[in-house]
Design an enzyme around this catalytic site. Structure first.
Site, PDB file in Angstrom:
ATOM      1  N   ASP A 136       0.819  -1.204   0.000  1.00 48.61           N
ATOM      2  CA  ASP A 136       0.000   0.000   0.000  1.00 48.61           C
ATOM      3  C   ASP A 136       0.859   1.262   0.000  1.00 48.61           C
ATOM      4  OD1 ASP A 136      -2.387   1.736   0.738  1.00 48.61           O
ATOM      5  OD2 ASP A 136      -3.266  -0.244   0.969  1.00 48.61           O
ATOM      6  N   HIS A 179      -3.907   5.855   3.532  1.00 49.32           N
ATOM      7  CA  HIS A 179      -4.597   4.689   2.988  1.00 49.32           C
ATOM      8  C   HIS A 179      -4.079   3.377   3.587  1.00 49.32           C
ATOM      9  CE1 HIS A 179      -5.885   1.761  -0.103  1.00 49.32           C
ATOM     10  NE2 HIS A 179      -6.837   2.631  -0.402  1.00 49.32           N
ATOM     11  N   SER A 330     -11.349  -0.545  -1.007  1.00 52.23           N
ATOM     12  CA  SER A 330     -10.014  -0.660  -0.415  1.00 52.23           C
ATOM     13  C   SER A 330     -10.113  -1.155   1.019  1.00 52.23           C
ATOM     14  CB  SER A 330      -9.324   0.710  -0.390  1.00 52.23           C
ATOM     15  OG  SER A 330      -8.710   1.008  -1.603  1.00 52.23           O
TER      16      SER A 330
END
Length: 398
Positions: A136, A179, A330
Site C-alpha cells: 500500500d 490509505h 479498499s
C-alpha cells in the site's frame, strides 16, 4: 457518556468520499498507473490506483481525537480484543475504563453484520503468528494502535524510496495519504493478534505501477506472509497475475479490491480471482456492502466478484496517531484478509488445506433478495457469493 456517530466524523471528509465513490480510492502504482477495472490482457507496466472513494478519509469533526499518545489505544495494542473470544463486547463500549471516548465502538454494527464475535469465539488465537502483508502507501510505523503488531524490520521494504522504511509519507492534502495505515487498522480489528508486514509501493498520490506491486507480492511471500492484502486496482491485466501465481504455488492467499466505479465487471487484478485454477483458489476479490445488505453504490460487481464485506464509514487508524472513518472497496478488502488470518491462526481440517477461499465463499449469506433490482438485470451472478459470514466460515473448516 459521549457517543460519537459516524455521520459526525464523516462531515469533514464527505467531499473525498464522493470523489472516490465509483473510483475506489485504492493504492495505485504510478509509472504507467494501475487503474482499476478493465479486461485487456497485458503484461506491460500498468498504472494502478488505490480503491477508496472520494472523501474516504472522514475527519473527526472537532479534531479532539487527533492524538492517542496518552495510550487510549492501549486496549487494542495489548490484545484486549481477546474479549471478543468470549462473546463480550466490553472493549467496544462507548468509553474506555478511564472515561475516554472509544471511537471504535462505531464499528460494532459492521462486525455484527459479518458475525465477527462468533468467529472470534471459534478462533481464540485471533490470528496469532499469521503475517498479513499490506501492500500500500506504507503505514504510520509509530501509531499507538499498531505498536507491537508489526513483523520484524528486516522484512519491511519501501519500493518508492528504495529502503526499509515503509512509513506513510505526505500530508492530509494528498489523495491517498493514510490509505495503508487505515487498511492495517482494519485487519487488526478483525484479527487482533496477526502481524502486519508493511510494504510501501505507492506515494501519497495513490498511483503506482503494476511492476512494483508484482515485486511487492513476491517479496511478501518470501518474507513469510500468509495473506497479502492488495487494495489497488487497474484497468488492465498485468504482471501482477504472475506474482499471484507465485504466491498461490507457495500456499499464500492474495486478497484484492473489486474497485469503486460502481460498474460491472470488477477491476484488475481482482478480476481474475474467480478462476478455478490454482491462482484462483488462492485469491479473493472483495466488494462493498451496506448495513441493509444492499451493495455499496460505489462497489464494482458482476463478473469476478466473489464476496462482499462492510466498506462504508469504517473507523480505523490514520497517520500521526489519529483515527478516521473510511469508505471504499479498499477497506472491504482488509476485512476479508483479517478473516482469513483468523482461520490460518487455528488448526483446521487437513481436508481444507488450500481450500480456505472456497470454504469462505460457500459460507456466505446470499443477498440477492435485498438487491433484486440489480440481480434482475443480469443473467449471471451479480454479487458473487454474497455477504461474508465469518462465523459460518470458521465452523466450516473445523
Amino acid at each position: 457518556m459521549l457517543r460519537i456517530t459516524k455521520q459526525t466524523f464523516l462531515l469533514a471528509g464527505i467531499t473525498a468520499l464522493l470523489a472516490a465513490c465509483g473510483t475506489t480510492a485504492e493504492p495505485s502504482a504510478s509509472a504507467p498507473h494501475l487503474s482499476a477495472q478493465g479486461n485487456t490482457t497485458s503484461t506491460t507496466n500498468i498504472k494502478m490506483t488505490t480503491a477508496e472513494t472520494a472523501g474516504s478519509f472522514g475527519a473527526w469533526a472537532t479534531g479532539s481525537f487527533g492524538v492517542w499518545a496518552a495510550g487510549s489505544f492501549g486496549a487494542w495494542a495489548s490484545g484486549s480484543f481477546g474479549a471478543w473470544a468470549s462473546g463480550s463486547f466490553g472493549v467496544w463500549a462507548t468509553t474506555f475504563e478511564d472515561g475516554t471516548p472509544n471511537p471504535l465502538h462505531n464499528n460494532v454494527e459492521e462486525w455484527n453484520q459479518i458475525r465477527l464475535a462468533g468467529a472470534h469465539t471459534l478462533a481464540p488465537n485471533l490470528g496469532k503468528d499469521v503475517t498479513v502483508a499490506v501492500i500500500d502507501t506504507g503505514i504510520d510505523l509509530a501509531h499507538p494502535a499498531l505498536s507491537g503488531t508489526l513483523s520484524p524490520e528486516s522484512t519491511w521494504w519501501d519500493y518508492v524510496s528504495g529502503d526499509r522504511n515503509p512509513g506513510e509519507m505526505g500530508t492530509a492534502s494528498d489523495k491517498a495519504y493514510g490509505h495503508g495505515t487505515a487498511v492495517a487498522g482494519i485487519i487488526l480489528q478483525v484479527a487482533p493478534n496477526a502481524r502486519i508486514l508493511p510494504i510501501r509501493v505507492l506515494p501519497p498520490s495513490g498511483e503506482g505501477t503494476s511492476t512494483t506491486i508484482a515485486k511487492a507480492i513476491i517479496h511478501a511471500v518470501d518474507q513469510g506472509a500468509k495473506v497479502v492484502n492488495v487494495s489497488v486496482v487497474a484497468d488492465k491485466d498485468s504482471d501482477i497475475s504472475k506474482a499471484i501465481e507465485y504466491a498461490a504455488l507457495r500456499g499464500v492467499y492474495v486478497v484484492m479490491a473489486a474497485g469503486n466505479q460502481g460498474l460491472n465487471p470488477v477491476q484488475f487484478p481482482a478480476a481474475k480471482s474467480a478462476q478455478t485454477n490454482t491462482p484462483g483458489l488462492y485469491s479473493l476479490s472483495v466488494g462493498g456492502i451496506e448495513l441493509n445488505n444492499r451493495k455499496s453504490s460505489y462497489s464494482n460487481y458482476g463478473a469476478g466478484l466473489e464476496v462482499m464485506t462492510p466498506a462504508s464509514d469504517i473507523v480505523t487508524t490514520y497517520p500521526k496517531g489519529e483515527i478516521r472513518a473510511v469508505t471504499g472497496t479498499s477497506f472491504a478488502t482488509p476485512v476479508a484478509s483479517g478473516v482469513l488470518a483468523l482461520a490460518l491462526g487455528e488448526g483446521y481440517s487437513a481436508d481444507n488445506a488450500g481450500e480456505l477461499t472456497e470454504k469462505l465463499k460457500l459460507s456466505e449469506q446470499n443477498v440477492d433478495i435485498e438487491n433484486h433490482d440489480l440481480v434482475l438485470l443480469m443473467e449471471k451472478k451479480a454479487l458473487g457469493f454474497g455477504l461474508l459470514n465469518a462465523e459460518a466460515f470458521l465452523k466450516s473448516i473445523k
